[in-house]
Design an enzyme around this catalytic site. Sequence first.
Site, PDB file in Angstrom:
ATOM      1  N   HIS A   1       0.810  -1.213   0.000  1.00 13.26           N
ATOM      2  CA  HIS A   1       0.000   0.000   0.000  1.00 13.26           C
ATOM      3  C   HIS A   1       0.840   1.258   0.000  1.00 13.26           C
ATOM      4  CE1 HIS A   1      -3.267  -2.843   0.625  1.00 13.26           C
ATOM      5  NE2 HIS A   1      -3.949  -1.935  -0.044  1.00 13.26           N
TER       6      HIS A   1
ATOM      7  N   ARG B   1     -10.645   4.015  -1.414  1.00 13.88           N
ATOM      8  CA  ARG B   1     -10.146   3.189  -0.310  1.00 13.88           C
ATOM      9  C   ARG B   1     -10.436   3.921   1.004  1.00 13.88           C
ATOM     10  NH1 ARG B   1      -5.813   1.838  -4.264  1.00 13.88           N
ATOM     11  NH2 ARG B   1      -5.566  -0.423  -4.272  1.00 13.88           N
TER      12      ARG B   1
ATOM     13  N   GLU C   1     -11.199 -10.896  -4.723  1.00 11.45           N
ATOM     14  CA  GLU C   1      -9.762 -10.774  -4.476  1.00 11.45           C
ATOM     15  C   GLU C   1      -9.213 -11.954  -3.674  1.00 11.45           C
ATOM     16  OE1 GLU C   1      -8.924  -7.112  -2.396  1.00 11.45           O
ATOM     17  OE2 GLU C   1     -10.716  -7.260  -1.169  1.00 11.45           O
TER      18      GLU C   1
ATOM     19  N   ASN D   1      -4.547  -7.093  -6.849  1.00  7.68           N
ATOM     20  CA  ASN D   1      -3.389  -7.022  -5.937  1.00  7.68           C
ATOM     21  C   ASN D   1      -3.443  -8.163  -4.929  1.00  7.68           C
ATOM     22  OD1 ASN D   1      -2.985  -4.620  -7.255  1.00  7.68           O
ATOM     23  ND2 ASN D   1      -3.887  -3.382  -5.620  1.00  7.68           N
ATOM     24  N   ASP D   2      -4.616  -8.329  -4.334  1.00  7.01           N
ATOM     25  CA  ASP D   2      -4.753  -9.407  -3.359  1.00  7.01           C
ATOM     26  C   ASP D   2      -4.960 -10.753  -4.041  1.00  7.01           C
ATOM     27  OD1 ASP D   2      -4.388  -8.375  -0.732  1.00  7.01           O
ATOM     28  OD2 ASP D   2      -6.187  -7.178  -1.049  1.00  7.01           O
TER      29      ASP D   2
ATOM     30  N   CYS E   1      -9.929  -3.312 -10.370  1.00  5.83           N
ATOM     31  CA  CYS E   1      -9.476  -2.108  -9.672  1.00  5.83           C
ATOM     32  C   CYS E   1      -8.119  -2.299  -9.022  1.00  5.83           C
ATOM     33  CB  CYS E   1     -10.511  -1.659  -8.638  1.00  5.83           C
ATOM     34  SG  CYS E   1     -10.746  -2.843  -7.313  1.00  5.83           S
TER      35      CYS E   1
HETATM   36  C1  PEP Z   1      -6.731  -5.194  -4.632  1.00  5.48           C
HETATM   37  O1  PEP Z   1      -6.515  -6.020  -3.738  1.00  5.48           O
HETATM   38  O2  PEP Z   1      -6.443  -5.401  -5.837  1.00  5.48           O
HETATM   39  C2  PEP Z   1      -7.327  -3.893  -4.313  1.00  5.48           C
HETATM   40  C3  PEP Z   1      -7.691  -3.063  -5.263  1.00  5.48           C
HETATM   41  O3  PEP Z   1      -7.458  -3.541  -3.012  1.00  5.48           O
HETATM   42  P1  PEP Z   1      -6.217  -3.136  -2.089  1.00  5.48           P
HETATM   43  O4  PEP Z   1      -5.038  -2.899  -2.995  1.00  5.48           O
HETATM   44  O5  PEP Z   1      -6.598  -1.905  -1.349  1.00  5.48           O
HETATM   45  O6  PEP Z   1      -6.044  -4.329  -1.211  1.00  5.48           O
HETATM   46 MG    MG Z   2      -7.404  -5.813  -1.819  1.00  4.61          MG
END
Ligand code: PEP
Ligand code: MG
Length: 582
Positions: A206, A313, A449, A472-473, A520
Amino acid sequence: MTFSIHGIAVARGVAIGRAVLVGSSRLDVAHYFISADQVDAEIDRVRAGRNAVVEELQRLQQDMPKDAPHELAALLDVHLMLLEDEMLTAGVKHWIRDRLYNAEWALTTQFEVIARQFDEMEDDYLRERKADLEQVVERVLRRMLGAPLPVVSGPRPRRQQDLLLDDTQDVPLVLVAHDLSPADMLQFKQSVFAGFVTDVGGKTSHTAIVARSMDIPAVVGARSASHLVRQDDWVIIDGEAGIIIVDPSPIILAEYGFKQRQGDLERERLSRLRNTPAVTMDGQRIELLANIEMPDDTLAAVKVGAVGVGLFRSEFLFMGRHGRLPDEDEQFEAYRAAVEGMQGMPVTIRTVDVGADKPLDESRRDDAHLNPALGLRAIRWCLADPAMFLTQLRAILRAAAHGQVHLLIPMLAHASEIRQTLALIGQAREQLDHRGDVHGPVRLGAMIEIPAAALNLRPFLKYFDFLSIGTNDLIQYTLAIDRADETVADLYDPVHPAVLRLVAQTIAECQAQGRDVSVCGEMAGDTTLTRLLLGMGLRSFSMHPSQILAVKQEILRADTAKLKTWARSVLDAENPAELLAG
Ligand code: PEP
Ligand code: MG
């Protein structure tokens, strides 16, 4: 002597500036420029803080019982000596007078300079005095911070064109730190730095995500950068290649100065696409949405022509507040500000996702050994604390009366979690009705995710209006790679066949069921993946405003009919990366 350090590239562009090392002091301080007429007052502030500590230590010496250990008296002597050391006082004055740093910044900067010299001493006893110096500096800072802390602000540095010309406070500054939490990054968002380097972190940690949202060059996972770079060294950050060049020669400087200007020209060229509709060559309209962290980010989103916010977020409203959570009205005002900022376009507010690498406050980081990425994070935390969650839901539903709001739930995996969440949303509405408060309709969405969610979409398609793929997750959990851990960053692979298959299947199933779907995660803003995602059928992308125009450029050149067949071959390939590169 010139040398380079390799890390992980997170935010494009080149920054050239002097290094500001932060992090050794355990106290957070503000970094801002003062004006010339404030110099004397700032020097007085440090002097007053220092004198107060000297008095305090002298008092301690006087009141010391006769039988106190000898070491204690010796320690106080050392501390007093350090406080009176010319190097400390003259150095602090230099940073204030010649660089116009605020008092706290000047003090911590000079601490870093002296600490470095202690580190290099052969003599163990002298080397250990660094800890004493840190203690006295912290005491002085504490004294100074007794007064209200000025907010971190100040002019954003000019882009570096005049590097060889001056050595004043206008010199761009780059921040070098061992680690910065997402909350620190948020604090630096309005600040003076032209680039960032951290020792730790991965591409989608993050901290990296916030750096990207600031649209300034950044490198994370640079291992020992904060040890190798010295306070005030000239540093080049190549955010594209993930390289930091320290103490560059004039030839290297000239080369990067050129690269920097090229980057500026490219941005300028892209900015002309702002009002161009995002339509592919074969006429497919693509939705380009913005990811934001704070309501003010809507300005940047509107500026680049985003057609809505695909991910707010909301947890950034909750972080760095020492555990005091924002109440319903404060949250409502923030959500309403975002809705109004988007001028009628939809705003997707994701309910709070703290945990993992987004602790509520730094003290919670002690939990690291518990494997927080798999723990009480996001919706799990919300369901465990319904009062907190209901407060947020009420605030969001109230904001929905002021514009188009989509409500997005993170980290769902189980149908039971979905049912509990929906029940709480219903309860929040009842509470508002009971109070007679106005609330508006929302479209309901879930983040996909967790691999289990991607593999079992049925309940999601049943209960939600739209899905948003959090790559991302999804990558982190599919590959069992901590997204914030630089030691395994090379294995964090967005184009691993398993990841691509989960993303493609999710898009295809949503399309088959007539559900809106978007991506996203950071993949959505990666121009090397735009064509692949289009080929998989994706028509909605959400990313940081700084990435929107570059992605739009890819879209304008794409032909989705052709990309569909090609995407299928990428999905079937043993090594998709090869086909993507070709
Ligand atoms: C993700 O996990 O792709 C996401 C958009 O949420 P974050 O990056 O805040 O975990
Ligand atoms: Mg995420």
